[in-house]
Design an enzyme around this catalytic site. Structure first.
Site, short mmCIF file in Angstrom:
data_model
loop_
_atom_site.label_atom_id
_atom_site.label_comp_id
_atom_site.label_asym_id
_atom_site.label_seq_id
_atom_site.Cartn_x
_atom_site.Cartn_y
_atom_site.Cartn_z
N ASP A 1 5.75 -11.76 2.97
CA ASP A 1 6.57 -10.79 2.23
C ASP A 1 8.06 -10.80 2.57
OD1 ASP A 1 3.90 -10.14 2.11
OD2 ASP A 1 4.14 -8.14 2.94
N1 DQQ Z 1 1.67 -8.26 4.12
C1 DQQ Z 1 1.01 -7.43 3.19
C2 DQQ Z 1 1.48 -6.05 3.58
C3 DQQ Z 1 1.54 -6.12 5.06
C4 DQQ Z 1 2.03 -7.49 5.30
C5 DQQ Z 1 1.34 -7.80 1.77
C6 DQQ Z 1 1.43 -8.14 6.51
O1 DQQ Z 1 0.64 -5.04 3.13
O2 DQQ Z 1 2.40 -5.16 5.63
O3 DQQ Z 1 1.34 -9.18 1.58
O4 DQQ Z 1 1.91 -9.45 6.64
#
Ligand code: DQQ
Length: 468
Positions: free
Chosen positions: A62
């Site tokens: 992300d």
């Molecule tokens: N990636 C997810 C989120 C989390 C993060 C979404 C963990 O919900 O915080 O891709 O890598």
């Protein structure tokens, strides 16, 4: 001494007198992280991109905390410093840019150093407080593997690159507990906070209750003490599963200009985006936000399978920020584009994940959907141009456009924007022949039966950006 004065002054103005003694700046050097992050991938790398954002190696997911401060764009991202696959023990990588195209890497900004994030620093967002001071709210994974919310701020506000971040000593700010009945494994990804006319900050956090996604709303008057609102900002009316990375922001009606996240007024509509963990896709709704009741009313009712998506290909866990770098006023969207290859292939090539080209995003004149377009700055990478004049492509025929090399189609990603930004599709592709300096062929297909007039077709080779 000078540094702690800046901290004290900053938090004095931010949190008010009574909270001052709660604050203490500290920074652990997480040697292992820094050392590992120095290595870069090696060997034949036909699929690394030339102008899509990637770290030098390993796993990225992300986009986190994108923001503009003092003319410098910051992008943080979920990063595994030890492997090319996801691991729960993630940290925040950090790069900066003056044009959103060329990026300079910095040391990781946030990494496990407190009990409240010792098992991983997951996604979160930046908020620019009055006075231009950025802070970050992010999800930490605590020793019991509970998801909790933490606060961090730059160590040195006079560093234009904001290279070091310190954490609030009394993290976590928010925990799932028996009183609020929030499930400890479904409580993550704080959005950028917005300020209401009552002087209170609001933030939403992704969650689920009985398989129904929800965006839990919290309020605070000092950014430290947060109270859960009576109702979530919005919740699903059917089993959607977990909502990750919620984003909530205003857009102008009948103007492509972006506005600050805390803006409101008669010409303003609101967008709620959530990332559906199950699918996984980013869905959004346009609607009205009532700041007195703190509820969001979508124009077209609850989320459904046919709800609007940012992108009909690979594009997930996205996040926007307001960009008012003079003379601009726009909202920029970042989104993570995962690989389509297997984990074994990712380990072999030593990396995984790219970010889509940042996109300007605004409300269509109809008010019914958003439009997106790659940021104008990406055009600075344009090289040789191929231009075809008006011509008719008869039904069932194919037109070949030659003159480009494979190194110019960004290697393993194709982002398509149709109908002036109404429909976007992002795909990963791993060609085996059209790689390195091999000639690439661009084709225009007319798979229909009617003849089609192509008014104009332009294509450019693209130069390499400086990325990390
Ligand atoms: N990636 C997810 C989120 C989390 C993060 C979404 C963990 O919900 O915080 O891709 O890598």
């Amino acid at each position: 001494m000078a540094l702690s004065c800046i901290w004290l002054m900053f938090f004095f103005s931010l949190f008010g007198h009574g909270v001052l003694e709660l604050i203490e700046a500290f920074h652990h050097v997480y040697l292992n992280v820094h050392q590992t992050a120095q290595y870069s991938t090696s060997g034949n790398q036909p699929y690394r991109t030339s102008y899509h954002f990637q770290p030098p190696n390993n796993w990225m997911n992300d986009p986190n905390g994108p923001m503009l401060r003092l003319g410098i764009y910051h992008l943080f991202y979920q990063y595994n410093p030890k492997a090319a696959v996801w691991g729960s023990n993630l940290i925040w990588g950090h790069s900066t840019s003056t044009d959103l195209v060329n990026w300079t890497p910095h040391d990781p900004a946030i990494y496990p150093s407190q009990q409240s994030d010792i098992n991983g620093c997951w996604s979160g967002s930046a908020t620019i407080l009055p006075g231009g001071h950025p802070v970050i709210l992010y999800t930490g994974i605590d020793p019991e593997n509970r998801q909790v919310q933490n606060l961090a701020a730059p160590k040195n506000f006079s560093d234009p690159f904001l290279r070091e971040w310190v954490k609030f000593k009394h993290n976590p700010l928010l925990t799932p507990n028996s009183k609020n009945k929030i499930n400890a494994t479904y409580f993550r990804d704080p959005s950028t906070a917005w300020l209401g006319s009552d002087g209170n900050w609001r933030v939403i956090i992704g969650s689920q209750k009985k398989e129904r996604g929800l965006a839990i709303l919290f309020k605070s008057n000092d950014f430290v003490h947060w109270e859960e609102a009576e109702k979530p900002l919005y919740s699903a009316n059917k089993d959607t599963g977990m909502w990750e990375c919620p984003d909530f922001y205003p857009v102008l009606f009948k103007s492509p200009l972006g506005i600050d996240t805390s803006s409101n007024g008669p010409d303003v509509r609101y967008v709620l985006k959530v990332s559906f963990f199950r699918t996984p896709h980013d869905y959004y709704m346009i609607g009205t936000y009532n700041p007195d009741k703190d509820i969001f009313i979508p124009d077209n009712g609850p989320f459904k399978d046919s709800s609007l998506r940012y992108d009909y290909g690979k594009f997930y866990a996205s996040k926007t920020f307001f960009d008012d770098k003079y003379p601009l006023h726009r909202r920029i969207l970042w989104g993570w584009v995962n690989e389509s290859s297997s984990a074994i292939d990712d380990i072999k090539k030593g990396w995984s994940g790219v970010q889509a080209i940042p996109r300007s995003i605004w409300l269509d004149k109809s008010g019914k959907q958003l439009l997106q377009w790659p940021i104008k700055e990406i055009e600075t990478l344009r090289g040789t141009q191929i231009e075809l004049p008006y011509q008719v492509l008869s039904g069932g025929s194919v037109l070949e456009v030659s003159g480009l090399t494979a190194a110019q189609i960004d290697h393993s990603i194709v982002e398509s924007f149709g109908a002036e930004g109404k429909a976007c599709i992002t795909a990963r592709v791993y060609p085996t022949l059209a790689i390195n300096d091999a000639e690439a062929h661009l084709y225009v297909f007319n798979n229909g039966t009617e003849n089609i007039g192509i008014t104009r077709l332009s294509a450019w080779s693209m130069k390499k950006a400086q990325i990390n």
